[in-house]
Each structure stands twice: as structure tokens, then as C-alpha cells.
Scaffold this active site. Sequence first.
Site, PDB file in Angstrom:
ATOM      1  CG  ASP A 293      26.409 -17.099  10.044  1.00  0.00           C
ATOM      2  OD1 ASP A 293      27.313 -16.432  10.562  1.00  0.00           O
ATOM      3  OD2 ASP A 293      26.604 -18.174   9.466  1.00  0.00           O
ATOM      4  CB  CYS A 294      28.300 -12.391  10.412  1.00  0.00           C
ATOM      5  SG  CYS A 294      28.923 -10.731  10.120  1.00  0.00           S
TER       6      CYS A 294
END
Length: 764
Positions: A293-294
Site C-alpha cells: 500500500d502507499c
Amino acid sequence: MKYKNPSLSIAERVADLLAEMTLEEKLGQLLQPFGWKTYVKGDGDVQLTDTFKDAIANGGVGSLYGVLRADPWTEVTLETGLSLREGAEVTNLIQRYAMEHTRLGIPILFGEECSHGHMAIGNTVFPVPLTIGSSWNTELFRQVCQAVAVETRAQGGAATYSPVLDVTRDPRWGRTEECFGEDPYLISEMAIAAVKGLQGDSLNTDHTILATLKHFVAYGSPDGGRNADTVRMGMRELMEKDLLPFQRAVAAGAKSIMTAYNEIDGVPCTSSKELLTHILRDKWGFDGFVITDCGAMSQLRHGHQICETEEEAASLALKAGVDMEMSGETFGQYLQSALDQQLIAVSDLDLAVERILRLKFELGLFERPYVNPALAEQVIGQSSHRELARQAAREGIVLLKNKEQALPLSPSRGKIAVIGPNANNMYNQLGDYTSPQEREQIVTVLDAVRAKCSGFSEVVYAPGCRVKDPSREGFEAAIAAAASAETIIAVVGGSSARDFGEGTIDLKTGAAVITDTFMLSDMDCGEGFDRAQLNLCGVQLELLQELHSLGKKLIVVYINGRPIVEPWIDEHADAIVEAWYPGQEGGHAIADILFGDYNPSGRLTLSIPKHLGQLPVYYNKKRSRGHRYLETDFHPQYVFGYGLSYTSFHYDNIQLNQPSISVDGTCTVSVDVMNTGDMAGHEVVQLYIKDCVSSISRPDKELKGFCKIYLEPGEKRTVHFTISSQELQFVSADLTWIVEPGRFELYTGSNVEQTLSIDLQVVQ
């Protein structure tokens, strides 16, 4: 260069290409920078940025995130964003530059957000997953995912960061709307439907995309419902509940996994070799690639603080099983120095690159790197997709209360007042992960009620208040409008609408007002918007109480991303409709139900508590749940699987085709369901199982099957469920799946509390 020969096997092509690549080219494949930063749109012209060109010159870019994403984070608006054709043209422009200005011509993988429709301007906005879950219709969801894949691939997107398979245990969590509910079996069935719809029979088409399962794993169980907080869970519960939907989706063919931000028992998911390698690959046989995920990788150092340097963070993630980093910042800046420090080996790098290249070949990107802009204009937002969005919303809307048959309404019964902050706010009904859209694309409740009543009854409107604003400025106009009507439709709830710069509304007239003055945002849900309460925000309850004092029929419609706990409304409203975030056709869907053009068939996939202090309140708790509170019991206001209809269904004649089976045997349980009312409709027939005595403590009931059927008045149907070891098994003391001999109770009915039961004996 054999890798360019499509007649060779993918394994041969990957091996040949990998052997040709330099270290810099390999590193580039693991990076996924932000795609919207690769271009600048001017007056009728799009130019690639120097930053992107430099990245291509320095070894290439493996993937881009959100090239077509538009929202306040990207700072892309309706005015500066891309049309349907322009979106396809821009991905072609980016792809062509990458392939023509790199030595090996490796295509870019475009990854896009598609939680409930492609997050791009002009694409169809479907209901959020919580609405989809409430439909209990996996085939309908497969069709929705198929439509999403068609629209996304038409503009160049080849991967999506969905479905979300988190098991929701605390609805205060802002991302509840992105999930299907609290039950792992139902989530698993939706997961399989998503994989089939998105990926189809082959990824190498112009209408299928790569599904990414997220968030791996237990992201829906954070302490206090706070996003990305610590998860306190043992391996047995993890296997039986949170890992199960992922396992079944992997078995269905999912090719990508996204790691979760959280830690489990002290180990961050992004650096867990147990999760990403031992379980995912060694036990399940997953052969796709893993993406973070970012910002998750940077959190290993700055959030979880399990390492001292970014190089250590990058090496921990890579060696655990991460193949690509969303944002690309840590991998891009520190993998080379991690190699220099011998924290990782080139072989670790090769393994990740090989996995990414394999999927690019499977997607057909080497042979078909470009898309047809004319096709994008043709397929995106087509009428069949709009109708699909309307049907998905219809089937996911839940009727919670209907006192003395307050619903359905008649369009010719007299003046109707539509009141409330969500009655005519297009963005408040769309949910998070939505791009700005043209007003004419969205149908609000007010739009649809006016259309239903056109030529029959007058419809008056006043918003009354905003979602969060404490101002009562609009009350006077709302009360006046309601006082003149026979029926009040009050549309309240929450909002996951980020600030798209559309200004606000005049509380007296409902007219749009564009202003530079700071206004209190409506947003109370969505990623990063966790709450300590589950009540209505602002003065919405006060507005409803004043409306009720008029003595009119009060129909409350909730548009929201998490359950609402308001005992006063449960007691005093004549009818309550839970619509969640119903998408762009949500207004039509709600009106179809309010006026009886569609018989409500949505059923809750989240237990709704009667008091916040009851949390957590999910239905499948252990039998050893403890004692009740001093102030209240532990029973929810609305149970799992609950939902009313305009007709009635009678269950009878539950039977087993045999009274006992072996631990590895199968049997069939059947039940007769009859529509005993006056209106045709859908019923969700649910199957629950209880292991009466087990060596490990078990839940009192667990969902193990469901079937949505349509019955005409007086029609009866026999519904069959197959029982096998998969429905009876649990995780034993040594963390293996087993079926123990003994007595099982099987329940079929309309919700977890309203069931018929029969015993099944399982023998060795």
C-alpha cells in the site's frame, strides 16, 4: 531477443528478458510512481513531465499508479482532468514514450483504483462494496466487476486495487464502506465473484484486468476502529476469518496482493515473511506478485520502527515477499544501497522482477501495449452499465423498519417533502475513492422522487442542515416545506465526499453557492475518517425530531458508509431505509423502493448495535462470550442477515437427505420457502452451522451458505445446500484444518436469528 516472440512460452520469454536486463532496469520494474505526475495538460495539449522522462532514462518505470485518478489529492479537477478519449490517449502517450525510449521496450503496467468503479472522470460509479455485500448476489457483483474491467482497460488500466477483503469488526473504522461486511464466508463468495468478473478466463484481452486483493491481512480489525492501528489476533482466528477470503480468492486465480499497513502480534504485514512467503506462496501456491500500500514500506522505519534505516526497510520488505512498491520512493531511493550493503542479493531482486514480468506477459502488454481511444468513448458509461449500477443499488438497499406499512408510497398520495443534507448532494451518495463527475451523470434522491411524482404530486425540497455543521440556519425553511406536505422523506446520514471545490448549498433554497469562504466539510467517513461515535453528526437528529413533531408520515433514508446508531430514530420513524452509498444511480434505486417499483431485498452484512458500548457486536462471536452489561444486553438492534420486504416469506420442511455423514462425506440440507404475501420479491435464504461440542471453542453460528431467490405471490421453492468438510471444518490446536465427529446443528432462515434447525451427526 526471444522475449519478443509470442509463440514461445511465458516462462521462456521471462527468462530471456531477465537475462538481458541490467541492474538499473531490474530496479525500475519494482517501482510504481504516481501516474498523474507524469503529464501536464495545457490548452488542448498534453505534455510528459521531465521527471517522468528522467525516470525512463534512468532504467525505466515498471508501473504507474493512478494515471487517470482525479481527486483533491491528485489536484486533478473536472476542468483539468481527462475526458474518456483523452484518458486513453494519455496512457498511450506514456506507454509509447516508455517503450521507445528504453533499451528493451518493456511496457508499463497501469494500476488504477476501482473500488466501486474506475476512479476516473466519466466512468460509471457503482454502489460501494458495503452496498454490494448487502445484495447477497454474487452473480450480480461478477457482472459489475466485468463492467468495471471493461471501462478500466478501455483507457489503458490493466490492474485494479480491489477487491477489499477486510473482515469488518468495528464499524467506527472509516473504511467500513469499502468492505462487504463482518462475515468471512460471505466475503469469500464476493471475492471469488470479483476475481471472475475482473480477470475473466484470460488476462490477455481488451476487457479484463488484474485483480489485487487487499489489504493483506486483518486490516479490518484495528484497535478502537482506528485506521492502521495494531491488530491483536491469534493465528487460529486469523486463519479462520481474515485469511480465509484471501485464500479462496487466490484459489480462484487472483494474481496480485496488496499488503496492509497494520501489524499483527508485533510483525508489520509488509515485512512478514510468514504471511507473504510461507502462507501465501508456499502453502497456497500463489504465483502472482505482491505490492505494498502507499507508504507502507516507509512506515517500517517511521511508524512501526522495526529498523533504523530505509535500506533496512526496503530489504525487509523485499525478502519477506514484496515485489513492487506503490509510490516507489523507498525501493527507488534505497534498494541500490541495500545491495551495496549486502542486505539483499541480486537473486532477491530477480525473483521479484520475474513475478512482475510474468504478469505483464499474461496481460498481453508486450503485444498490445496501446488502447483504442474510440473504444473508450464507446464502452465507458454505456447505458447497460448505468442500469447495472441501478440494479446493484436496488438489491443492496436494506429496509430496516416499516411501521404499519408506511412504505411503499403512492406518487399520487399528496404533496411530498424531501428534506435533508443528503437528499440532493451528488457526492454524498457516491462514497470514497470517487473522482469528480458531471452533475448530469448522477441521480440524487430528489431527482428521482421528482421524476416518480411528475404529473401526480408536488415535491418540495429543503436541505435543512449539513452533515456535520452545527448550524440550524436551514431548519425554518425545512420545517415550512415539511408542514405543507403529506409525507416527509428525510435523507440523512454521512459523507465520504472529499472537497471537490463545488462550494456548498443555500440552506434556505437548496441552490448551489460557489464561495471561497471556508465551509465545514461534510466528510465523516472514508479512509482516515474514523469515529469515536456512531450517531448522526451535526444537528441531523434535531432536524428529524422537529420534523416528527409535525405529525406527518416520516420516512428516514440513510445514505452513509457505516452503521448509524440512533435509538430515537429506530423508535419514532415510520420507516427506515438503509442505502449505504448507492452510487450514481442511487437516487433512482431508492425511489424505486420507496414507491414500490422494486421490492427491497437487501440484507445486513453488519450487525448494527443498539448502543455504542456494545462494540464489538459481530454475530459470529464465540459461545463463551461472557455476561451482559449492567445497562444493556449484547444483542444488536438489527441482526446480521436482517432486512424487511413488502411481502412475507414462510420457511418450512427443513430436511437432510441423510441423518449422518463421515468426516469427509457430504450431504444435502433442503428447506421450502414460500412467498405468502401479495407482492413478488427476492428472499435471501441463509444457511448457518453450529458445531455443538468441539475441542476448540467455536462461534454459536457461522454462515456457510446463502441463496437469493425470486418468488411470485403464492410461489414455493425448495432450496438445497450441500454440506461437506469445507462447511464443517475448523482450525485445530496444531493449526491444521480438521472436522471433528459429533453433533452439528444446521439452521436455515431469513437472518441469523430467524431460522429453522435440524441435527446432523458426523461420524469418524
